[in-house]
Design a protein around this motif. Sequence first.
Motif, mmCIF file in Angstrom:
data_model
loop_
_atom_site.group_PDB
_atom_site.id
_atom_site.type_symbol
_atom_site.label_atom_id
_atom_site.label_comp_id
_atom_site.label_asym_id
_atom_site.label_seq_id
_atom_site.Cartn_x
_atom_site.Cartn_y
_atom_site.Cartn_z
ATOM 1 N N ASP A 54 40.644 11.404 37.010
ATOM 2 C CA ASP A 54 39.580 10.835 37.839
ATOM 3 C C ASP A 54 38.177 11.283 37.454
ATOM 4 O O ASP A 54 37.206 10.869 38.073
ATOM 5 C CB ASP A 54 39.820 11.163 39.316
ATOM 6 N N CYS A 55 38.038 12.121 36.423
ATOM 7 C CA CYS A 55 36.708 12.546 35.985
ATOM 8 C C CYS A 55 36.342 11.783 34.720
ATOM 9 O O CYS A 55 37.024 11.914 33.696
ATOM 10 C CB CYS A 55 36.662 14.050 35.717
ATOM 11 N N ASP A 158 47.817 18.159 50.995
ATOM 12 C CA ASP A 158 48.112 17.347 49.817
ATOM 13 C C ASP A 158 48.821 18.155 48.739
ATOM 14 O O ASP A 158 49.779 17.677 48.123
ATOM 15 C CB ASP A 158 46.810 16.789 49.226
ATOM 16 N N ARG A 186 47.594 13.501 53.030
ATOM 17 C CA ARG A 186 47.316 12.070 53.166
ATOM 18 C C ARG A 186 48.629 11.290 53.159
ATOM 19 O O ARG A 186 49.645 11.747 52.585
ATOM 20 C CB ARG A 186 46.389 11.616 52.047
ATOM 21 N N ASP A 283 32.424 24.079 45.107
ATOM 22 C CA ASP A 283 33.374 24.163 46.216
ATOM 23 C C ASP A 283 32.978 25.171 47.280
ATOM 24 O O ASP A 283 33.454 25.095 48.411
ATOM 25 C CB ASP A 283 34.768 24.513 45.683
ATOM 26 N N LEU A 288 32.342 17.112 50.292
ATOM 27 C CA LEU A 288 33.189 16.070 50.867
ATOM 28 C C LEU A 288 34.424 15.836 50.016
ATOM 29 O O LEU A 288 35.520 15.605 50.522
ATOM 30 C CB LEU A 288 32.382 14.766 51.003
ATOM 31 N N LEU A 289 34.253 15.927 48.693
ATOM 32 C CA LEU A 289 35.356 15.750 47.766
ATOM 33 C C LEU A 289 35.311 16.875 46.741
ATOM 34 O O LEU A 289 34.312 17.046 46.053
ATOM 35 C CB LEU A 289 35.250 14.398 47.055
ATOM 36 N N SER A 290 36.377 17.647 46.672
ATOM 37 C CA SER A 290 36.447 18.726 45.689
ATOM 38 C C SER A 290 36.947 18.149 44.375
ATOM 39 O O SER A 290 38.128 17.834 44.230
ATOM 40 C CB SER A 290 37.386 19.825 46.183
ATOM 41 N N SER A 291 36.040 17.987 43.416
ATOM 42 C CA SER A 291 36.413 17.377 42.145
ATOM 43 C C SER A 291 35.423 17.787 41.068
ATOM 44 O O SER A 291 34.339 18.304 41.358
ATOM 45 C CB SER A 291 36.430 15.848 42.263
ATOM 46 N N THR A 294 32.002 15.783 41.443
ATOM 47 C CA THR A 294 31.060 16.284 42.441
ATOM 48 C C THR A 294 30.497 17.639 42.032
ATOM 49 O O THR A 294 29.342 17.946 42.312
ATOM 50 C CB THR A 294 31.727 16.391 43.823
#
Length: 314
Positions: A54-55, A158, A186, A283, A288-291, A294
Amino acid sequence: MGSGAQADLLIVGGGPAGIAAALWGKRLGLDPLLLEAGSHLGGQLLRSYNQSVDCPGFYGLVGADIAERLTIHLVREGVRFRTNALVTQVDCAARKVIVNNEAETLTGRALVLALGVRKRRLGIPGEHEFAGRGVSTSATRDKERYAGREVIIVGGGDGAFEEALILDEAGCRVTLVHRSGTFRARPLYRDRVLTHPRIRVMTHTRLLAIEGKHQVERVIVEQSAPGEAPHQHVIPVSGVFLALGVVPGTDLVAGQVARDPEGYLITDRHGATSCPGVWACGDTTRPLLSSLSTAFGDGATVAKAAFDWLLAQK
């Protein structure tokens, strides 16, 4: 206490957010100095064994590969960084840090806290003693070792549910235990696990101890369903996987900058903390999103905000 270097932008933490802050600081004409306690840059990347999907730009790479690329990037841009630089004290008001138990003092015109997070622990007997000998925090890394064997996963988010599926696919006999009857995971993961014919889920259950001789052999659990008296029993297992989430590594700055009830640093939209001249990213700020995406954005944002602040000081 030895004197040390000074930097325009002093960055504590060598994960993706700290690295991005250092790179952008350099691009903006500042002189950044990045400090990392470990022997390699990368932070949590060094403990991430899943392939990136996703990166943008890092598809298919595992964490250590990405960390290596980021380190090469810093070197090529001539950004100063130091590994094995354990920050043991921070003075936010003075924008000063002490490294390696008073061996050196470093100061910055602006300070960036990229302190990251660490794995949450149970704090029970056997957890520390059997680390690497049956106690694990990564199903992706260790799944093959436990193929065909009984394993137990602790957690309700998750991470726990995803690891249950990973271990099942590897041929493990999986039990997931959680202290309550509700889950944070989720639906994508939760529904697959709860309806899975081979994965056992035990709610209102907590681990009391991990036992064995040279390797993990069993766990002691306590079940306390609503309306029933708590009772303990033993579950024979070969592996215990801890997926308990994370806690922020902000103890160093407790009482100096505002934190939320769980210890995450409170910042404005540009990463500024409650202490002038001090920013935070990654982090440690509870994004809002740990990635990775971000983290990179956070680092770039605080570098630009610090640059503008320093310009205004002149």
